[in-house]
Structures are given as C-alpha cells and as structure tokens.
Design a protein around this motif. Structure first.
Motif, short mmCIF file in Angstrom:
data_model
loop_
_atom_site.label_atom_id
_atom_site.label_comp_id
_atom_site.label_asym_id
_atom_site.label_seq_id
_atom_site.Cartn_x
_atom_site.Cartn_y
_atom_site.Cartn_z
N GLN A 272 36.79 -37.12 11.39
CA GLN A 272 37.43 -38.43 11.53
C GLN A 272 38.74 -38.50 10.76
OE1 GLN A 272 33.83 -40.73 10.37
NE2 GLN A 272 33.94 -41.62 12.43
N LEU B 210 25.59 -32.20 15.67
CA LEU B 210 24.66 -32.99 16.48
C LEU B 210 24.35 -32.18 17.72
CD1 LEU B 210 23.23 -35.71 17.22
CD2 LEU B 210 25.36 -36.34 18.38
N LEU C 34 36.51 -33.77 18.10
CA LEU C 34 35.14 -33.36 18.41
C LEU C 34 35.17 -31.90 18.84
CD1 LEU C 34 32.42 -34.94 18.39
CD2 LEU C 34 32.56 -34.96 20.88
N SER D 135 28.47 -38.18 27.63
CA SER D 135 28.35 -39.17 26.56
C SER D 135 29.26 -40.34 26.89
CB SER D 135 28.74 -38.58 25.20
OG SER D 135 28.78 -39.58 24.20
N ARG E 62 31.98 -33.47 14.37
CA ARG E 62 33.02 -34.48 14.37
C ARG E 62 33.85 -34.45 13.08
NH1 ARG E 62 33.02 -38.99 17.42
NH2 ARG E 62 30.87 -38.47 17.96
N TYR F 37 28.28 -39.64 20.31
CA TYR F 37 27.18 -39.94 19.38
C TYR F 37 25.82 -39.81 20.05
CZ TYR F 37 30.51 -41.56 15.89
OH TYR F 37 31.52 -41.62 14.96
N SER F 38 25.77 -39.92 21.37
CA SER F 38 24.53 -39.70 22.11
C SER F 38 24.88 -39.07 23.45
CB SER F 38 23.74 -41.00 22.31
OG SER F 38 24.48 -41.92 23.11
N ASP G 185 29.62 -42.81 24.46
CA ASP G 185 29.89 -43.44 23.17
C ASP G 185 30.60 -42.47 22.21
OD1 ASP G 185 27.82 -41.71 22.62
OD2 ASP G 185 26.43 -43.25 21.93
N ASN G 186 31.58 -41.73 22.75
CA ASN G 186 32.39 -40.81 21.95
C ASN G 186 31.57 -39.71 21.29
OD1 ASN G 186 35.19 -41.78 22.19
ND2 ASN G 186 34.40 -43.63 21.22
N ASP H 228 39.16 -39.48 16.77
CA ASP H 228 38.33 -38.42 16.20
C ASP H 228 38.63 -37.08 16.86
OD1 ASP H 228 37.14 -40.44 14.77
OD2 ASP H 228 35.19 -40.32 15.78
#
Length: 344
Positions: free
Chosen positions: A64, A74, A42, A132, A62, A137-138, A134-135, A40
């Motif tokens: 993809q 986000l 970012l 983060s 992001r 996402y959070s 988890d790439n 990805d």
C-alpha cells in the motif's frame, strides 16, 4: 502486518547506479505485478512449491506504499494439482481477473515428463479463471474456461490487456488471443499470432500493438511481431534478444518510451532491460540495462513492471539466492527506480 526488507542494489549501463530492492515474499515465483485503481500494488505469484512441484498454488501479495512494504500472502487458489503460471489484469470496471493452468503431471509427488506428454495428448482445455470484485481481498471459485477449444487452451502468460475499452484480451501461450466483452464471464473471438509460447503484449495509443515472444527453437530468445489492427493480424517476426534471454514484459512509460524487461539466463544471471524511443520499431541494444546481475543460476526471470503516478518504475521478478542477500533463497523481489536511472 506489513513487512519491509530493503537492501542496497545496483543497476549497470556503463556505470553502477544505486537503487533499492525489496523482498516481496520467499518461496514464490512467476510474478504478475498490477497497479490497482485504488493505488495499491498487487503481486500475483505462484507459491507453495519449487519450479516443478505438485503443491503449487497462486497467492496475491499487497503493498500500500508503492512497494516499500509487503503484507502476508493471500491464497487465491490452491486446489491443485500445481496451480501455476498466472496471467492477470484489473479491468476498467474494477474486476481483477487471474487466469492460470493446472499441471497434472506428477507421480508420487515427482514430475513425470511422460505423464505430462500424455495429458497434453488428451487435448483438453486447461485454462482456469478466478476474479475479485474488491481489489483482491477475496476471490471467486476458480472455473474452467470451457469456451476455449482444446487446441488453443493450453495455458496463459503475463499481463492480460484491455483493448479496446471493454474488451479483455487473454494472453494464451498457444499463440491465440481470446476476447471477452463481459469482463471475463464468457470468451470467444479468437485470433492467432505467428508464434506460440510465452508472449508479452503492448497496445499503444497510436493503434499499433507489439507482441514479444519467447522462441525456444531459436536459442531461447525473444522475437517481435507488430499489429496495426488491434491484434487481428500480425506482421513478420524479428529477433530482439540473444541466447537465453527471455521471457518478456513490456511497459509504456509516461515519457512515451517503451521499457522491455526479460530474464537473463546466462552469466551474469539476472534481469536485463532495453528501451525503445520509437514505439518498438527499434531498440537501444547498445545500452542494455542490467537491472539484476547477482542471481546464482538460471532460475531467474519473469519480470513484470508498472509505473507509479510519481514516475517511479517498479519491476517484480523471481530469482534464487543472489550473492548480495544470502538467505532469501527462492523468492520474488521488486526493484524501485526512476527513468533517469536507466538512461544512457
């Protein structure tokens, strides 16, 4: 939901060459572009307000598919006041680190230079970090980096570097490098380069390192210094760009050439680039590359580039309007092009 807004664009060396430009997100700026280990892209950006604005926050956006489509922003951090000017890296263990600072310099929502000066004189650390696992996402709760001495903890810039493997080098605007050997949990081992301000770093396989520094007192130009010992000591500085050409990003291309990109803050406003064929010892100044030349004013710059596995170069930047795409306003966009597109 992913969004795609593609337009025809042009880059210039001696002749126009057609490339594609993509909107990442409106009302954003100061991008740091990462190519993640999962493939990805970012983009870490400041959103939520104008260049000086108390509501500034940090978002990640992001793609993809190599920058063709971009998802919803986000929010990474928004506690304020004015979370801004990110520095980012994905470490070898997969952790993404985003450092930033808070600009507490507003009175009734209006930027106050006097308040900013008073805050600066308080001499308190002001570099925060979130991560983060988890790439992107959070994200963890942002924490103040308390190990930074007050006089060197005044903000960050651009891409952070992992050099040598397992050691994260945080790029501080004060002229210092702070290092972490536990992927951002603690910081220390500070060293200083010759000049302070926004600086792009590049560590080369040969062991050389390059620092490209914005120098305001010399016409807002870029100055280079080199290191042969991993950034512990630095050589003499030399001027690379001209008046109002800053700040920088450096990318080692798959071919071994180095791509330098920077904001062109004089007419025609946009993003300019140069290539080096000898590890930054010299730059091809005769063949400067106009990547973007249709911004409306000097509210433009902060490029950040990566190269995809297929050789495509992606350069993110921010700008205001632009004659060819009215309606984007203040925005972050991305150019996709090949190395052949920028060769003389």
């Amino acid at each position: 939901m992913n969004y795609k807004w593609e337009i025809e664009s042009e880059i210039h060396i001696y002749e126009k060459r057609s490339v594609k430009r993509y909107l990442i997100a409106p009302m954003t700026m100061f991008p740091v572009l990462l190519k993640l280990q999962n493939g990805d892209l970012l983009a870490i950006v400041r959103g939520g307000d104008y260049h000086m604005g108390e509501r500034g926050r940090l978002d990640c956006i992001r793609s993809q598919d190599g920058g063709l489509h971009w998802g919803q922003p986000l929010t990474i951090v928004s506690e304020g006041p004015d979370d801004r000017n990110p520095s980012a890296i994905q470490c070898s263990n997969g952790t993404i680190l985003v450092a930033f600072h808070k600009l507490d310099a507003y009175i009734n929502g209006v930027y106050s230079r006097n308040k900013a000066e008073k805050k600066y004189q308080e001499n308190k650390p002001n570099v925060w970090i979130t991560c983060s696992q988890d790439n992107g996402y959070s994200w963890s709760e942002a924490k103040l980096i308390e190990e930074l001495p007050p006089e060197i903890g005044t903000g960050v810039y651009g891409k952070s570097i992992e050099y040598p493997p397992g050691t994260i080098c945080l790029n501080l605007r004060s002229g210092y490098i702070a290092r972490s050997t536990d992927f951002g949990k603690t910081w220390g081992d500070f060293t200083k380069r010759p000049l302070s301000n926004e600086t792009a770093y590049l560590y080369l396989p040969s062991g050389r390192a390059i620092a490209m520094i914005r120098r305001n007192e010399k016409g807002f130009s870029l100055w280079q210094t080199d290191s042969v010992d991993g950034g512990r000591t630095w050589g003499k500085v030399r001027q690379i760009t001209g008046y109002m050409e800053h700040p920088a990003d450096l990318l080692l291309l798959q071919s071994g050439k180095i791509l330098l990109t920077y904001g062109r803050r004089h007419p025609p406003f946009g993003i300019e680039a140069m290539l080096s064929y000898d590890e930054g010892k010299t730059w091809d100044i005769k063949h400067k590359i106009m990547l973007v030349g249709d911004a409306e004013n000097g509210e433009v710059g902060y490029p950040s580039s990566v190269q995809l596995d297929d050789g495509t170069i992606c350069t993110a930047y921010y700008s205001y309007q632009g004659q060819g795409y009215k309606g984007w306003g203040l925005h972050t966009a991305l150019l996709r092009y090949q190395e052949a597109d920028i060769l003389p």
